[in-house]
Design a protein around this motif. Structure first.
Motif, PDB file in Angstrom:
ATOM      1  N   UNK A  36      -4.811  11.543  -6.989  1.00  0.00           N
ATOM      2  CA  UNK A  36      -6.091  11.468  -6.267  1.00  0.00           C
ATOM      3  C   UNK A  36      -6.515  10.013  -6.102  1.00  0.00           C
ATOM      4  N   UNK A  37      -6.376   9.220  -7.163  1.00  0.00           N
ATOM      5  CA  UNK A  37      -6.766   7.812  -7.085  1.00  0.00           C
ATOM      6  C   UNK A  37      -5.880   7.050  -6.098  1.00  0.00           C
ATOM      7  N   UNK A  38      -4.602   7.331  -6.071  1.00  0.00           N
ATOM      8  CA  UNK A  38      -3.697   6.679  -5.113  1.00  0.00           C
ATOM      9  C   UNK A  38      -4.114   6.979  -3.682  1.00  0.00           C
ATOM     10  N   UNK A  69       3.013  10.358  -1.137  1.00  0.00           N
ATOM     11  CA  UNK A  69       1.628   9.888  -1.053  1.00  0.00           C
ATOM     12  C   UNK A  69       1.412   9.141   0.261  1.00  0.00           C
ATOM     13  N   UNK A  70       2.391   8.299   0.637  1.00  0.00           N
ATOM     14  CA  UNK A  70       2.274   7.551   1.883  1.00  0.00           C
ATOM     15  C   UNK A  70       2.209   8.446   3.097  1.00  0.00           C
ATOM     16  N   UNK A  75       0.852  -1.185   0.000  1.00  0.00           N
ATOM     17  CA  UNK A  75       0.000   0.000   0.000  1.00  0.00           C
ATOM     18  C   UNK A  75       0.886   1.232   0.000  1.00  0.00           C
ATOM     19  N   UNK A  76       0.295   2.396   0.142  1.00  0.00           N
ATOM     20  CA  UNK A  76       1.041   3.646   0.240  1.00  0.00           C
ATOM     21  C   UNK A  76       0.980   4.128   1.685  1.00  0.00           C
ATOM     22  N   UNK A 122      -9.470   2.269  -2.117  1.00  0.00           N
ATOM     23  CA  UNK A 122      -9.555   1.311  -1.018  1.00  0.00           C
ATOM     24  C   UNK A 122      -8.847   0.005  -1.391  1.00  0.00           C
ATOM     25  N   UNK A 123      -8.145   0.008  -2.532  1.00  0.00           N
ATOM     26  CA  UNK A 123      -7.369  -1.153  -2.976  1.00  0.00           C
ATOM     27  C   UNK A 123      -5.973  -0.709  -3.381  1.00  0.00           C
ATOM     28  N   UNK A 124      -5.182  -0.297  -2.398  1.00  0.00           N
ATOM     29  CA  UNK A 124      -3.853   0.247  -2.722  1.00  0.00           C
ATOM     30  C   UNK A 124      -2.927  -0.751  -3.402  1.00  0.00           C
ATOM     31  N   UNK A 125      -3.089  -2.060  -3.152  1.00  0.00           N
ATOM     32  CA  UNK A 125      -2.234  -3.033  -3.831  1.00  0.00           C
ATOM     33  C   UNK A 125      -2.472  -2.988  -5.340  1.00  0.00           C
ATOM     34  N   UNK A 126      -3.712  -2.837  -5.748  1.00  0.00           N
ATOM     35  CA  UNK A 126      -4.001  -2.698  -7.176  1.00  0.00           C
ATOM     36  C   UNK A 126      -3.286  -1.483  -7.728  1.00  0.00           C
ATOM     37  N   UNK A 127      -3.358  -0.369  -6.998  1.00  0.00           N
ATOM     38  CA  UNK A 127      -2.727   0.859  -7.483  1.00  0.00           C
ATOM     39  C   UNK A 127      -1.203   0.721  -7.524  1.00  0.00           C
ATOM     40  N   UNK A 128      -0.642  -0.002  -6.576  1.00  0.00           N
ATOM     41  CA  UNK A 128       0.804  -0.248  -6.609  1.00  0.00           C
ATOM     42  C   UNK A 128       1.172  -1.057  -7.851  1.00  0.00           C
TER      43      UNK A 128
END
Length: 518
Positions: A131-133, A353-354, A46-47, A137-143
């Motif tokens: 904004x999406x990052x 972001x984190x 995640x972030x 609610x699915x940070x692994x997808x975004x990573x």
């Protein structure tokens, strides 16, 4: 504390200074997690993670927690798409030309400051992804979207058509944890990629080798596993794959395709692009390339060759399904080994972001965050070249470490007495050299003055701040010791006084060198 970047490297240097790992006990045979292992899992997937998020995962057995991260994957973004998404490239070009003409004509001989569509859409596109990052609610997808963006690079600077880059980003999200074979085939036909690597101009009479070269070197086999003749054959196979200049969509032009016989990686036939991709996907090196890059992303800076081969063999036999590979990697002894906690360096996106996520900072306008990322060398949709961001220890130089600390000070102040709006308005870093090395100029009085201006509010040291330091809702109500344990993957390098107020503990932990690790 002064950090010297010698041969030992950043991670090795601070590890030697540390008195021990946060969790010094050996890896437990039991499946259940403790706080530190839950933190480690979330920090890599995640972030950044808040105390509440860590505690929510701490209650699960480890394998259950991993499956929760990988379950119910949403394949579309939650942040609304920009309004210009359906504009064709011809329309964008006309708007750009009109804006340039208006700017040139000016008023009374003076040039006007005109909003140019290409640049403005690029700015909105970068803000949209940030904004999406922050909101997902699915940070692994975004990573994983970011991982594929760095594997199949394309940049706004070259493409100059934001809708194509938005759709490429959507492709990465659809297949973030999907299937690599599908992703590779879609990328080969992706308009942003065809523009970025000049495939749209590749025709039978004059094949362009850019896409073929990067396909072999970066996307599949890796250097040393092909010849120049293989590149030329692949380039011929992809001729005729192009982009409609009016709509921006992929188009195949049979009349511009070289349908002659070709020899590629020892196989001969009248190959087109699909056949070239099939040959590459059947080659063991393709899976090994992906697994090794994913190891560097999730596990450590030193891949285990035997484990890479084992995971790659399973990856290829399983039809290049990405989710089982990520699951196997997260469940591997190497990932769970306490020695690998704090063994990776946060990318600028991880850091900025984190930090915003963990601190719970409101950021109505994302341009300030993008400026921070620009200063640190990682702006979404703007990789330095086709190889993407190198990552690892390349993120840290004497200059970037100093600038990271200055940005963090501004963020900390934004949670106390400074407004987020003012705290985020960072001056952009000097123009990057052609080789993109991030180094502080030897004699740059302007930069030194900018650094001097970024001191804590009223000159107070944040390490000695008092009870006026107020924390956001994500950290409030948590004691100092737990806050430091949340923020740092290793014991602090400097002395962090957990007996002080929570605000002071957070400030000093974020400014500790160990905060740069994950």
């Amino acid at each position: 504390m002064a950090v010297h970047l010698g041969r030992r490297g950043f991670v090795g240097g601070i590890a030697a200074l540390s008195t021990g790992l946060w969790s010094a006990s050996p890896l437990r045979a039991a499946a259940a997690m403790d706080f530190d292992e839950a933190r480690h899992l979330l920090s890599r997937t995640s972030f950044g993670a808040t105390p509440a998020e860590i505690h929510a995962f701490e209650q699960f057995d480890y394998a259950v927690a991993v499956d929760r991260l990988l379950g119910n994957v949403r394949r579309t973004a939650g942040t609304p798409a920009p309004e210009w998404l359906n504009q064709g490239p011809a329309e964008v070009r006309r708007q750009q030309q009109a804006a340039e003409a208006q700017r040139k004509d000016g008023v009374d001989g003076k040039k006007l400051e005109i909003v140019r569509p290409i640049q403005e859409q690029g700015r909105e596109l970068k803000n949209w992804w940030i904004e999406e990052m922050l909101a997902t609610d699915q940070p692994l997808v975004e990573r994983m979207v970011l991982f594929w963006h760095n594997h199949f690079t394309s940049s706004m600077l070259k493409v100059r058509y934001a809708p194509a880059l938005f759709r490429q980003n959507a492709l990465f999200r659809r297949e973030a944890l999907g299937n690599y074979a599908t992703l590779l085939k879609e990328v080969a036909r992706d308009p942003a990629m065809l523009i970025y690597l000049d495939g749209m101009r590749s025709v039978a009479r004059q094949p362009n080798e850019n896409f073929a070269r990067e396909l072999l070197e970066l996307f599949t086999l890796g250097e040393g596993h092909y010849t120049e003749a293989d590149i030329k054959a692949a380039a011929r196979a992809f001729t005729g794959w192009s982009v409609n200049r009016e709509t921006g969509q992929f188009v195949e032009r049979p009349g511009q395709h070289d349908d002659g016989e070709k020899t590629f990686l020892g196989k001969t036939g009248r190959f087109g692009g699909e056949e070239i991709l099939a040959i590459l996907l059947a080659h063991p090196r393709t899976a090994e390339t992906i697994v090794q890059k994913m190891w560097l992303e999730f596990v450590s800076l030193k891949p285990d060759p035997a484990e890479v081969k084992r995971l790659a063999a399973d990856f290829r036999r399983g039809g290049y399904e990405i989710k089982p590979l990520v699951r196997a990697m997260l469940l591997s002894p190497a990932f769970r080994d306490p020695a690998n906690r704090g063994a990776l360096i946060k990318s600028p996106i991880d850091l900025i972001v984190g930090s915003v996520h963990v601190l719970g900072l409101p950021v109505p306008e994302k341009t300030g965050l993008v400026r921070m990322l620009q200063g640190l060398g990682q702006v979404p949709f703007d990789p330095p070249n086709v190889k993407g961001w190198l990552g690892g220890e390349s993120w840290i130089t004497t200059y970037t470490l100093l600038l990271r600390q200055q940005f963090l000070r501004r963020m900390i102040e934004a949670t106390t007495v400074a407004s987020m709006e003012g705290g985020m308005m960072m001056a952009q870093r000097p123009n990057r050299r052609a080789d993109r090395k991030q180094q502080l100029p030897a004699d740059d009085s302007t930069m030194q003055m900018q650094m001097a201006e970024r001191r804590p509010v009223e000159g107070r040291s944040l390490r000695n701040a008092g009870v006026e330091v107020r924390l956001g809702p994500t950290l409030s109500g948590v004691d100092s010791a737990a806050l430091v344990r949340t923020l740092l993957p290793r014991q602090p390098i400097d002395s962090v006084d957990i007996s002080g107020t929570p605000g002071v503990a957070v400030a000093s932990a974020m400014l500790d060198t160990a905060y740069q690790l994950k």
